[in-house]
Design an enzyme around this catalytic site. Structure first.
Site, PDB file in Angstrom:
ATOM      1  N   ASP A  28      12.396  -7.279 -13.627  1.00 31.85           N
ATOM      2  CA  ASP A  28      12.116  -6.233 -12.652  1.00 31.85           C
ATOM      3  C   ASP A  28      13.397  -5.464 -12.345  1.00 31.85           C
ATOM      4  OD1 ASP A  28      10.976  -4.855 -10.224  1.00 31.85           O
ATOM      5  OD2 ASP A  28       9.348  -6.250 -10.669  1.00 31.85           O
ATOM      6  N   SER A  81       7.209  -0.596  -9.429  1.00 31.78           N
ATOM      7  CA  SER A  81       6.518  -1.778  -9.953  1.00 31.78           C
ATOM      8  C   SER A  81       5.021  -1.565 -10.121  1.00 31.78           C
ATOM      9  CB  SER A  81       6.706  -2.958  -9.006  1.00 31.78           C
ATOM     10  OG  SER A  81       8.018  -3.395  -9.019  1.00 31.78           O
ATOM     11  N   HIS A 140       5.673   4.628  -2.219  1.00 35.88           N
ATOM     12  CA  HIS A 140       4.551   4.154  -1.400  1.00 35.88           C
ATOM     13  C   HIS A 140       3.839   5.302  -0.685  1.00 35.88           C
ATOM     14  CE1 HIS A 140       5.532  -0.196  -1.642  1.00 35.88           C
ATOM     15  NE2 HIS A 140       6.752   0.271  -1.828  1.00 35.88           N
ATOM     16  N   ARG A 170      15.153   2.335   1.153  1.00 34.76           N
ATOM     17  CA  ARG A 170      15.014   1.508  -0.054  1.00 34.76           C
ATOM     18  C   ARG A 170      14.668   2.405  -1.251  1.00 34.76           C
ATOM     19  NH1 ARG A 170      14.051  -4.094  -0.562  1.00 34.76           N
ATOM     20  NH2 ARG A 170      12.610  -4.805  -2.174  1.00 34.76           N
ATOM     21  N   ASP A 171      13.777   3.370  -1.027  1.00 33.09           N
ATOM     22  CA  ASP A 171      13.447   4.342  -2.076  1.00 33.09           C
ATOM     23  C   ASP A 171      14.264   5.611  -1.896  1.00 33.09           C
ATOM     24  OD1 ASP A 171      11.534   2.527  -2.906  1.00 33.09           O
ATOM     25  OD2 ASP A 171      10.017   3.378  -1.581  1.00 33.09           O
ATOM     26  N   ARG A 206      10.915  -0.907   7.196  1.00 31.71           N
ATOM     27  CA  ARG A 206       9.833  -1.316   6.288  1.00 31.71           C
ATOM     28  C   ARG A 206       9.893  -2.767   5.849  1.00 31.71           C
ATOM     29  NH1 ARG A 206      10.583   1.290   0.454  1.00 31.71           N
ATOM     30  NH2 ARG A 206       9.575  -0.650  -0.133  1.00 31.71           N
ATOM     31  N   ARG A 286       0.330   3.474  -2.049  1.00 37.81           N
ATOM     32  CA  ARG A 286       0.529   2.265  -2.854  1.00 37.81           C
ATOM     33  C   ARG A 286      -0.044   1.037  -2.151  1.00 37.81           C
ATOM     34  NH1 ARG A 286       5.937  -0.018  -5.928  1.00 37.81           N
ATOM     35  NH2 ARG A 286       5.646  -2.175  -5.289  1.00 37.81           N
ATOM     36  N   ALA A 287      -0.582   0.139  -2.968  1.00 35.99           N
ATOM     37  CA  ALA A 287      -1.400  -0.945  -2.439  1.00 35.99           C
ATOM     38  C   ALA A 287      -0.627  -2.126  -1.858  1.00 35.99           C
ATOM     39  CB  ALA A 287      -2.317  -1.459  -3.553  1.00 35.99           C
ATOM     40  N   ASP A 288       0.339  -2.677  -2.603  1.00 37.22           N
ATOM     41  CA  ASP A 288       0.793  -4.039  -2.285  1.00 37.22           C
ATOM     42  C   ASP A 288       1.244  -4.237  -0.848  1.00 37.22           C
ATOM     43  OD1 ASP A 288       3.012  -2.455  -2.845  1.00 37.22           O
ATOM     44  OD2 ASP A 288       4.104  -3.991  -3.957  1.00 37.22           O
ATOM     45  N   ARG A 289       1.992  -3.290  -0.324  1.00 33.57           N
ATOM     46  CA  ARG A 289       2.547  -3.485   1.014  1.00 33.57           C
ATOM     47  C   ARG A 289       1.618  -2.984   2.125  1.00 33.57           C
ATOM     48  NH1 ARG A 289       7.685  -5.419   0.850  1.00 33.57           N
ATOM     49  NH2 ARG A 289       8.942  -5.048  -1.015  1.00 33.57           N
ATOM     50  N   LYS A 361       7.068 -10.986  -6.104  1.00 32.26           N
ATOM     51  CA  LYS A 361       6.632 -10.240  -7.293  1.00 32.26           C
ATOM     52  C   LYS A 361       5.394 -10.860  -7.930  1.00 32.26           C
ATOM     53  CE  LYS A 361      10.140  -7.307  -7.431  1.00 32.26           C
ATOM     54  NZ  LYS A 361       9.992  -5.840  -7.346  1.00 32.26           N
ATOM     55  N   ASP A 430      15.890  -6.205  -9.381  1.00 34.69           N
ATOM     56  CA  ASP A 430      15.263  -5.262  -8.461  1.00 34.69           C
ATOM     57  C   ASP A 430      15.472  -5.643  -7.004  1.00 34.69           C
ATOM     58  OD1 ASP A 430      13.426  -2.961  -8.050  1.00 34.69           O
ATOM     59  OD2 ASP A 430      12.328  -4.529  -6.986  1.00 34.69           O
ATOM     60  N   HIS A 434      17.976  -3.549  -4.532  1.00 33.48           N
ATOM     61  CA  HIS A 434      17.522  -2.794  -3.350  1.00 33.48           C
ATOM     62  C   HIS A 434      18.387  -3.032  -2.122  1.00 33.48           C
ATOM     63  CE1 HIS A 434      13.880  -0.864  -4.696  1.00 33.48           C
ATOM     64  NE2 HIS A 434      13.283  -1.992  -5.050  1.00 33.48           N
ATOM     65  N   HIS A 472      11.047  -0.841 -14.662  1.00 33.30           N
ATOM     66  CA  HIS A 472      11.734   0.393 -14.246  1.00 33.30           C
ATOM     67  C   HIS A 472      13.182   0.017 -14.009  1.00 33.30           C
ATOM     68  CE1 HIS A 472      11.830  -1.336 -10.265  1.00 33.30           C
ATOM     69  NE2 HIS A 472      10.539  -1.593 -10.392  1.00 33.30           N
ATOM     70  N   HIS A 501      15.093   2.614  -7.046  1.00 33.24           N
ATOM     71  CA  HIS A 501      14.857   2.587  -8.490  1.00 33.24           C
ATOM     72  C   HIS A 501      15.493   3.830  -9.115  1.00 33.24           C
ATOM     73  CE1 HIS A 501      10.887   0.277  -7.506  1.00 33.24           C
ATOM     74  NE2 HIS A 501      11.966  -0.434  -7.269  1.00 33.24           N
TER      75      HIS A 501
END
Ligand code: 2PG
Ligand code: MN
Ligand code: MN
Length: 559
Positions: A28, A81, A140, A170-171, A206, A286-289, A361, A430, A434, A472, A501
């Site tokens: 990652d 990701s 996100h 972070r982004d 976040r 975006r889903a995960d968070r 992850k 990753d 970050h 990435h 990233h």
């Protein structure tokens, strides 16, 4: 594809035999960039990855991992990701959430959909709450989408709006939160002038508030619940700009980990708790968070923490975050329909699959890999192992993370000879990248490289095949640069650390004693990207890929 001509059966590959276990290792946040002191992969001692690169040129190459190659709106969008693992697993490029939301906002269709009509029922008497990540990172969420949604909601009758913000860092660059909050406050004031009562009601960083993922730490979500829903937080300010400025003055404070705060009126009363009759939208695509907070907002039965109050609200996600759980049940934009993933094909063709990572992850090599599908396709054919991540720390403190444990599990799975496909994600480059901590990221890269070694050794022992790649970039570039690549300095003359990233390509290497002789990377797919990997893996397992998959990266060359 009509249902009559559809079959799960994959054709046999004309040359490559079946029966060799294939290990797929995803590093990652491991991109390829010029070597300098801000390239932690270059600085770190990484003999395994170096040997793959230097070994055989026809067995190592770069693939695209950002922008349109992974379904993002433009080639200025860095990889991430979700889109990376979606492409790796699905073998095709789907227009992703970011793009679908752009289209729905531009056409106005978002306001005609079931989700918007549903929340609109609350506009007359209730407040519209918008919860999400405030930045233009595009991983996100995106500020411009929030701005358009705010404007559109007001035009469609919202009278009282409260925004609950999660600061990024972070982004996007750390410290940029102040600018984003100022911009949003100005926007909200302008809405005010058009008779809408709009304010930022609560917030936090976040990584500390609301946006946990894969159930690593429910306390993170609880902090968010308390601030956004109950209107309770340890810090209270008259405005969000003041909150973010003050909280950033604390020692070691940064945007990602700001503590939760609420905005209060002159009497010290929270300006925007969520109450019965309100509408709530989580505006991340975006889903995960978003899955955890979505569960807290939606599920009547919920035991992860004490919600104290469970208001009767109308809740919609920007997207539906989990197609399997149908969570949330209302959403503004339909998610990409990522079906017929390689995982599902392979279990239907007798391939026993093992997947493993640590919690932070874990969903990447399972949920994202399988097209945002949670759970197994066939539990008899698959085993997914999650190693608990450390929680409550920032990963520069323990940069080796669980790389060794993941590698051991993969090694054992390979040596058990029970599996045909062994898939892991190594998070170090990753997660530590970050944090912006260069020294720790160097340690992280070495740990990931050691883990790759262990997995390749096991593959060697069983006569298998390996595919080593990444989703990435991140750790290969830790500094913000100008167009010509020169590191940028801030106003104090310090380099501007890049926590995000990157736009860089990522390596892919194939090999192992089981690799059919004269298999090579083709030269005629120069723009190959992550979506080309699925067909490649299917070939290595002895199958032809489905016709509509992106083409394979390999060929068998007759000598
Ligand atoms: O941590 C995350 O949520 C993202 C960055 O926003 O990283 P990744 O895409 O690697 O999961
Ligand atoms: Mn990633
Ligand atoms: Mn990341």
């Amino acid at each position: 594809m009509g249902s009559s001509d559809f079959s799960w059966k994959l054709a046999d590959h004309p040359m490559i035999p079946k029966g060799k276990p294939v290990a797929i290792v995803v590093l990652d946040g491991w991109g390829e960039a010029n070597p300098d002191q801000y390239n932690c992969i270059h600085t770190a001692d990484t003999p395994t990855m170096d040997s793959l690169k230097k070994g055989a040129p026809e067995k190592w190459r770069l693939v695209r991992a950002h922008g349109t190659a992974v379904g993002l709106p433009t080639d200025d969008d860095m990889g991430n990701s979700e889109v990376g693992h979606n492409a790796l697993g699905a073998g095709r490029i789907f227009a992703q959430g970011a793009k679908l939301v752009d289209l729905a906002l531009a056409s106005g269709k978002i306001y005609e959909g079931e989700g918007f009509k549903y929340i609109k029922n609350s506009f007359d008497k209730g407040t519209l709450h918008l919860i999400g990540l405030l930045s233009d990172g595009g991983v996100h969420s995106r500020l411009d989408q929030l701005q358009l949604l705010l404007k559109g909601a007001c035009e469609h009758g919202a009278k009282r709006v409260r925004v609950h913000i999660l600061t990024d860092g972070r982004d996007v660059l750390d410290g940029s939160s102040i600018g984003f909050v100022e911009t949003l406050e100005t926007d909200l004031k302008n809405l005010h002038e058009k008779c809408v009562d709009a304010q930022i009601a609560s917030g936090g960083g976040r990584m500390y508030v609301t946006m946990d993922r894969y159930e690593n730490d429910w306390n993170v979500v609880k902090r968010g619940w308390d601030a956004h829903v109950l209107g309770e937080a340890p810090y209270k300010f008259k405005s969000a700009v003041e909150a973010v400025k003050k909280l950033r003055e604390e020692q070691n404070a940064n945007d990602q980990y700001l503590p939760p705060f609420v905005t209060v009126d002159d009497n010290g009363k929270a300006v925007g708790p969520i109450v019965d009759g309100d509408a709530v939208v989580t505006f991340n695509f975006r889903a995960d968070r978003m899955v955890m907070i979505a569960k807290a907002l939606e599920y009547e039965d919920f035991d992860k923490f004490d919600r104290v109050r469970f208001p009767k609200i109308r809740y919609a996600g920007m997207l539906q975050y989990d197609g399997e759980l149908k969570l949330p049940s209302h959403y503004l934009v339909s998610p990409p329909e990522i079906e017929r993933t390689s995982g599902e094909y392979l279990v239907n063709n007798g391939i026993h699959t093992f997947a493993c990572s640590e919690t932070v992850k874990f969903g990447h090599v399972t949920f994202f890999w399988n097209g945002n599908h949670s759970g197994y396709f066939n539990p008899e054919m698959e085993e997914y192992v999650e190693i608990p991540s450390d929680s409550g720390i920032s990963f520069n403190v323990k940069p080796m993370m669980k790389a060794l444990e993941i590698a051991e599990k993969a090694r054992d799975a390979i040596l058990s000879r029970k599996f045909d496909q062994i898939r892991v994600n190594l998070p170090n480059g990753d997660m530590v990248g970050h944090t912006g901590d260069i020294e720790a990221t160097v340690v992280a890269c070495k740990a990931a490289d050691d883990a790759v070694r262990m997995i390749l050794d096991a593959i060697e022992q069983v006569g298998g095949i390996y595919v080593v790649t990444a989703d990435h970039g991140n750790a290969e570039d830790m500094v913000k640069r100008n167009k010509s690549g020169k590191p940028l300095l801030d106003k104090n003359g310090n380099i501007q650390i890049l926590t995000s990233h990157t736009l860089h390509p990522v390596p892919i290497a194939i090999g192992g004693p089981g690799l059919f002789p004269s298999v090579k990377f083709r030269k005629d797919v120069p723009d190959g990207g992550l979506a080309n990997v699925a067909a490649t893996v299917m070939n290595l397992l002895g199958f032809e890929a489905p016709n509509d998959y992106e083409t394979t990266l390999i060929e068998v060359v007759d000598n």
